[in-house]
Design a protein around this motif. Structure first.
Motif, PDB file in Angstrom:
ATOM      1  N   UNK A 135       0.956  -1.332  -0.032  1.00 45.12           N
ATOM      2  CA  UNK A 135       0.099  -0.061   0.003  1.00 45.12           C
ATOM      3  C   UNK A 135       1.032   1.137   0.014  1.00 45.12           C
ATOM      4  N   UNK A 136       1.831   1.273   0.732  1.00 44.24           N
ATOM      5  CA  UNK A 136       2.825   2.485   1.039  1.00 44.24           C
ATOM      6  C   UNK A 136       3.515   2.469  -0.352  1.00 44.24           C
ATOM      7  N   UNK A 137       3.921   1.784  -0.946  1.00 44.30           N
ATOM      8  CA  UNK A 137       4.998   2.025  -2.051  1.00 44.30           C
ATOM      9  C   UNK A 137       4.299   1.691  -3.519  1.00 44.30           C
ATOM     10  N   UNK A 142       1.847   4.476 -12.520  1.00 43.35           N
ATOM     11  CA  UNK A 142       2.282   4.804 -13.783  1.00 43.35           C
ATOM     12  C   UNK A 142       3.639   3.903 -13.996  1.00 43.35           C
ATOM     13  N   UNK A 143       4.462   3.826 -12.711  1.00 47.86           N
ATOM     14  CA  UNK A 143       5.807   3.065 -12.815  1.00 47.86           C
ATOM     15  C   UNK A 143       5.918   1.717 -12.232  1.00 47.86           C
ATOM     16  N   UNK A 144       4.559   1.368 -12.006  1.00 48.62           N
ATOM     17  CA  UNK A 144       4.411  -0.011 -11.368  1.00 48.62           C
ATOM     18  C   UNK A 144       4.294  -1.150 -12.423  1.00 48.62           C
ATOM     19  N   UNK A 156       9.846   2.035  -4.036  1.00 50.05           N
ATOM     20  CA  UNK A 156       9.804   2.292  -5.241  1.00 50.05           C
ATOM     21  C   UNK A 156      10.638   1.097  -6.178  1.00 50.05           C
ATOM     22  N   UNK A 157      10.912   0.130  -5.612  1.00 52.91           N
ATOM     23  CA  UNK A 157      11.398  -0.924  -6.441  1.00 52.91           C
ATOM     24  C   UNK A 157      10.714  -2.280  -6.119  1.00 52.91           C
ATOM     25  N   UNK A 158      10.882  -3.189  -7.122  1.00 55.34           N
ATOM     26  CA  UNK A 158      10.344  -4.648  -7.219  1.00 55.34           C
ATOM     27  C   UNK A 158      11.497  -5.444  -6.815  1.00 55.34           C
ATOM     28  N   UNK A 159      10.979  -6.666  -5.856  1.00 59.49           N
ATOM     29  CA  UNK A 159      11.750  -7.608  -5.462  1.00 59.49           C
ATOM     30  C   UNK A 159      11.103  -9.157  -5.707  1.00 59.49           C
ATOM     31  N   UNK A 160      12.283  -9.917  -6.180  1.00 60.08           N
ATOM     32  CA  UNK A 160      11.577 -11.236  -6.599  1.00 60.08           C
ATOM     33  C   UNK A 160      12.840 -12.117  -6.242  1.00 60.08           C
ATOM     34  N   UNK A 161      12.653 -13.470  -6.174  1.00 59.27           N
ATOM     35  CA  UNK A 161      13.582 -14.485  -5.884  1.00 59.27           C
ATOM     36  C   UNK A 161      13.582 -15.409  -6.994  1.00 59.27           C
ATOM     37  N   UNK A 281      16.593 -10.552  -6.494  1.00 64.07           N
ATOM     38  CA  UNK A 281      16.713  -9.415  -7.411  1.00 64.07           C
ATOM     39  C   UNK A 281      16.067  -8.177  -6.976  1.00 64.07           C
ATOM     40  N   UNK A 282      16.543  -7.142  -7.516  1.00 59.40           N
ATOM     41  CA  UNK A 282      15.921  -5.768  -7.261  1.00 59.40           C
ATOM     42  C   UNK A 282      15.806  -4.916  -8.528  1.00 59.40           C
ATOM     43  N   UNK A 283      14.444  -4.427  -8.797  1.00 51.40           N
ATOM     44  CA  UNK A 283      14.372  -3.681 -10.185  1.00 51.40           C
ATOM     45  C   UNK A 283      13.508  -2.520  -9.854  1.00 51.40           C
ATOM     46  N   UNK A 284      13.896  -1.146 -10.128  1.00 52.43           N
ATOM     47  CA  UNK A 284      13.211  -0.107 -10.181  1.00 52.43           C
ATOM     48  C   UNK A 284      11.889  -0.105 -10.744  1.00 52.43           C
ATOM     49  N   UNK A 285      10.951   0.406 -10.214  1.00 54.02           N
ATOM     50  CA  UNK A 285       9.475   0.393 -10.747  1.00 54.02           C
ATOM     51  C   UNK A 285       9.404   1.587 -11.882  1.00 54.02           C
TER      52      UNK A 285
END
Length: 285
Positions: A135-137, A142-144, A156-161, A281-285
């Motif tokens: 909810x917070x992030x 538009x950047x999601x 502001x970033x997306x994280x996955x394994x 991994x991390x990726x900017x949204x």
């Protein structure tokens, strides 16, 4: 006298079989008490038919049939009570052991329920944290990126394994993330750390544990701590017991155990050639 001799022989024969004690009748001498004296024409059979004899005999040791039966009944009764007492005592001991087993089982059930409740509360807390992070992030749609490709959003970033059970080294882990327009992930807060740890833990089912590379780096002494990938001090660090190893092993990984309460997990530093089962991994949204 011949009669007296016969009586003695008869009594002696009977006494030999029946164990009698025989003696002259009180106040009588055998010679004077001979029932044959003064009785002419007496025969042995007529003498035996008399009730008056100069000898009295008493049983020495052999009990009567009635007494023997009574003694046997008493003995059987005593033995029966003794057997019954032993049986009751045995049953009481068995019941005591069963009660102790039931008490132990009840205690084990209570402990298991407490652990399950604690685990459930922990999972609920993690879900609340993840929901708050989403909810917070997720304030800039538009950047999601698509939710299928972004299980965790934070700052502001997306994280996955990404899991590779055959193992990848530190450099291969960076390439896996780069191929998806990302990089190996940093940890930005304590809440963020535990969300990432929980996400990694779901892959621990196969072996009971799983480890993965992240983007943080180990800074040898005099710093002797972890930093973010760009060299800034890490906001939150939780090392595995025995780590960091104060040698030039700068790649950092995260170990997750199926049992979230164990200390056998958290951050480790290893050589770049070591292999782990995946990467975060991390990726900017």
């Amino acid at each position: 006298m011949w009669f007296l001799a016969c009586c003695v022989l008869l009594v002696t024969s009977v006494a030999a079989q029946q164990n009698f004690d025989c003696k002259p009748r009180p106040g009588c001498h055998l010679v004077r008490c001979d029932p044959g004296k003064g009785h002419s024409g007496s025969s042995l059979f007529s003498m035996l038919a008399r009730n008056d004899f100069p000898i009295t005999c008493v049983s020495r040791s052999s009990p009567s049939i009635t007494e023997s039966r009574e003694d046997f009944s008493k003995s059987a009764s005593i033995n029966g009570v003794s057997d019954l007492k032993e049986e009751v005592e045995g049953q009481q001991e068995q019941m005591s052991e069963m009660l102790m087993d039931l008490q132990s089982l009840w205690q084990a059930i209570k402990e298991l329920n407490a652990k399950q409740t604690e685990s459930l509360e922990h999972d609920i807390e993690l879900k609340k944290i993840v929901k708050e992070l989403e909810v917070t992030n997720n304030t800039n749609p538009a950047k999601s990126v698509k939710s299928d490709f972004c299980p965790i959003r934070y700052n502001g970033s997306c994280f996955w394994v990404e899991i590779r059970y055959r193992g990848v080294n530190c450099q291969q882990a960076r390439e896996i993330c780069a191929n998806q327009n990302g990089k190996t992930a940093d940890i930005y807060s304590e809440d963020h750390y535990y969300v990432i740890l929980a996400a990694l833990r779901q892959f621990a089912i196969k072996y009971g544990w799983v480890d993965a590379w992240i983007g943080m780096r180990y800074q040898p002494p005099p710093i002797n701590d972890a930093s973010l990938a760009d060299g800034r001090a890490a906001p939150f660090v939780k090392w595995h017991p025995g780590y960091p190893m104060q040698i030039n092993q700068t790649c950092v990984g995260l170990l997750a155990n199926m049992d979230w309460r164990t200390h056998n997990q958290h951050l480790v530093n290893n050589d770049a050639t070591w292999t782990k089962r995946g990467v975060v991994c991390e990726r900017l949204e």
